[in-house]
Design a protein around this motif. Structure first.
Motif, PDB file in Angstrom:
ATOM      1  N   PRO A 178      36.694  20.422 -12.584  1.00  0.00           N
ATOM      2  CA  PRO A 178      36.253  21.574 -13.391  1.00  0.00           C
ATOM      3  C   PRO A 178      36.695  22.898 -12.765  1.00  0.00           C
ATOM      4  O   PRO A 178      36.463  23.139 -11.576  1.00  0.00           O
ATOM      5  N   ALA A 179      37.324  23.732 -13.577  1.00  0.00           N
ATOM      6  CA  ALA A 179      37.789  25.031 -13.093  1.00  0.00           C
ATOM      7  C   ALA A 179      36.629  26.024 -13.097  1.00  0.00           C
ATOM      8  O   ALA A 179      35.972  26.212 -14.124  1.00  0.00           O
ATOM      9  N   ALA A 180      36.378  26.642 -11.965  1.00  0.00           N
ATOM     10  CA  ALA A 180      35.251  27.576 -11.839  1.00  0.00           C
ATOM     11  C   ALA A 180      35.647  28.970 -12.296  1.00  0.00           C
ATOM     12  O   ALA A 180      35.427  29.966 -11.606  1.00  0.00           O
ATOM     13  N   ASP A 181      36.232  29.066 -13.512  1.00  0.00           N
ATOM     14  CA  ASP A 181      36.689  30.361 -14.009  1.00  0.00           C
ATOM     15  C   ASP A 181      36.059  30.721 -15.360  1.00  0.00           C
ATOM     16  O   ASP A 181      36.520  31.634 -16.042  1.00  0.00           O
ATOM     17  N   SER A 182      35.007  29.998 -15.732  1.00  0.00           N
ATOM     18  CA  SER A 182      34.317  30.270 -16.986  1.00  0.00           C
ATOM     19  C   SER A 182      32.902  29.717 -16.877  1.00  0.00           C
ATOM     20  O   SER A 182      32.625  28.870 -16.018  1.00  0.00           O
ATOM     21  N   PRO A 183      31.978  30.181 -17.728  1.00  0.00           N
ATOM     22  CA  PRO A 183      30.618  29.640 -17.673  1.00  0.00           C
ATOM     23  C   PRO A 183      30.580  28.120 -17.839  1.00  0.00           C
ATOM     24  O   PRO A 183      29.830  27.436 -17.144  1.00  0.00           O
ATOM     25  N   ARG A 184      31.404  27.589 -18.753  1.00  0.00           N
ATOM     26  CA  ARG A 184      31.423  26.140 -18.959  1.00  0.00           C
ATOM     27  C   ARG A 184      31.994  25.427 -17.742  1.00  0.00           C
ATOM     28  O   ARG A 184      31.494  24.368 -17.345  1.00  0.00           O
TER      29      ARG A 184
END
Length: 310
Positions: free
Chosen positions: A131-137
């Motif tokens: 999971p990319a930690a660049d958005s709320p999702r």
């Protein structure tokens, strides 16, 4: 209509109305009992009261060996069919359709013990890094996966967790398990960091999309994340990490829980401590994980010791 057919119909109606079983479970019961009706017709047995333990032993043998119309069933599939048959006979006695229950005298086959599926540590690390930690999702997805592996929580316990169940200062979580039982478990450092980032930078954005929820993990509409959505997050991450998503080793919501237990025992944790962490009522349930570690030791020995094979 024969008495046996009426009994099966009545039993299935009972399961539908009184037991409120799922559609898939009812389909399985109907399929298994249709097979039983076929057996009874072939043996010219038209009443459940006329069935004997010998008849049921013959049925079980036929399930395991198969015939021209049916492939042989595994021990677990045959045991499932016999479970449906036993339920039918108990129902028949309660409803006055038979004087006794012959299935009590027939022991179902014991399925072979299946070892839990566990990922290797490097596979878990690959999965958790997806999971990319660049958005709320993305922040939510990473926190969810880290939470599952870092606490050993069941998927239902994870999506059912409320913000107030987390003690970020103490690094613990209150998990509400089966049968209304709760337990407090430590949160690992990586999971704590992922949760802290998500709670401050991701969750507020998600919650604003709806009316708010006490749930830790929220969907894009601001409501609590469902079990199915959590499963989808894991499935997608597993596929992106190159891990199996189909077949006997497919990564499932329980895979991280299995891996959590196995890796703790590999690291020297006492089985009773792992029992408490997993929320198992009996240590016997937890001890199956010790079989996994023994199997792993056996594999290492077989490949590394110069005289392991001969």
């Amino acid at each position: 209509m024969l008495q046996t057919e009426r009994a099966v119909r009545g039993y299935l109606d009972h399961l539908t109305v009184e037991r409120a079983l799922s559609v898939n479970t009812l389909v399985s019961y109907r399929r298994d009992l249709d097979r039983y009706l076929e057996f009874l017709a072939g043996a010219e047995i038209h009443s459940l009261g006329a069935v004997t333990a010998t008849d049921l032993t013959t049925l079980l043998s036929g399930l395991r060996t198969g015939d021209d119309a049916h492939p042989p069933l595994s021990a677990s599939s045959a045991a499932r069919t016999m479970s449906a048959v036993r339920g039918l006979h108990r129902f028949a006695v309660r409803e006055g359709l038979a004087a006794d229950d012959p299935s009590r005298e027939v022991k179902p086959p014991v399925p072979p013990r299946r070892l839990p599926k566990a990922l290797e540590v490097d596979e878990v690390e690959r999965l958790l890094a997806i999971p990319a930690a660049d958005s709320p999702r993305g922040l939510r997805d990473r926190a969810l996966l880290e939470f599952l592996y870092g606490t050993g929580a069941r998927i239902s316990e994870a999506v059912g967790a409320a913000v107030d169940d987390l003690d970020m200062e103490d690094a613990t979580a209150l998990l509400r398990g089966k049968g209304g039982k709760s337990r407090i478990v430590p949160i690992g450092g990586y999971a704590r960091e992922a949760l802290a980032t998500y709670l401050t930078e991701g969750r507020p954005t998600l919650v604003r999309a709806g009316r708010g929820t006490p749930a830790v993990f929220c969907n894009v509409r601001g409501g609590p994340l469902s079990r199915q959505s959590a499963w989808t997050i894991l499935h997608r991450a597993a596929a992106d990490a190159g891990l199996p998503v189909e077949g006997p080793r497919a990564v499932s919501p329980h895979t991280l829980r299995h891996s959590y237990a196995t890796h703790l025992l590999d690291g020297g944790a006492d089985v009773r401590v792992v029992q408490e962490l997993l929320g198992h009522a009996s240590v016997t349930t937890t001890q199956i994980y010790t079989l996994v570690t023994v199997e792993r030791l056996r594999e290492v020995y077989a490949t590394a010791h110069p005289r392991a094979l001969g």
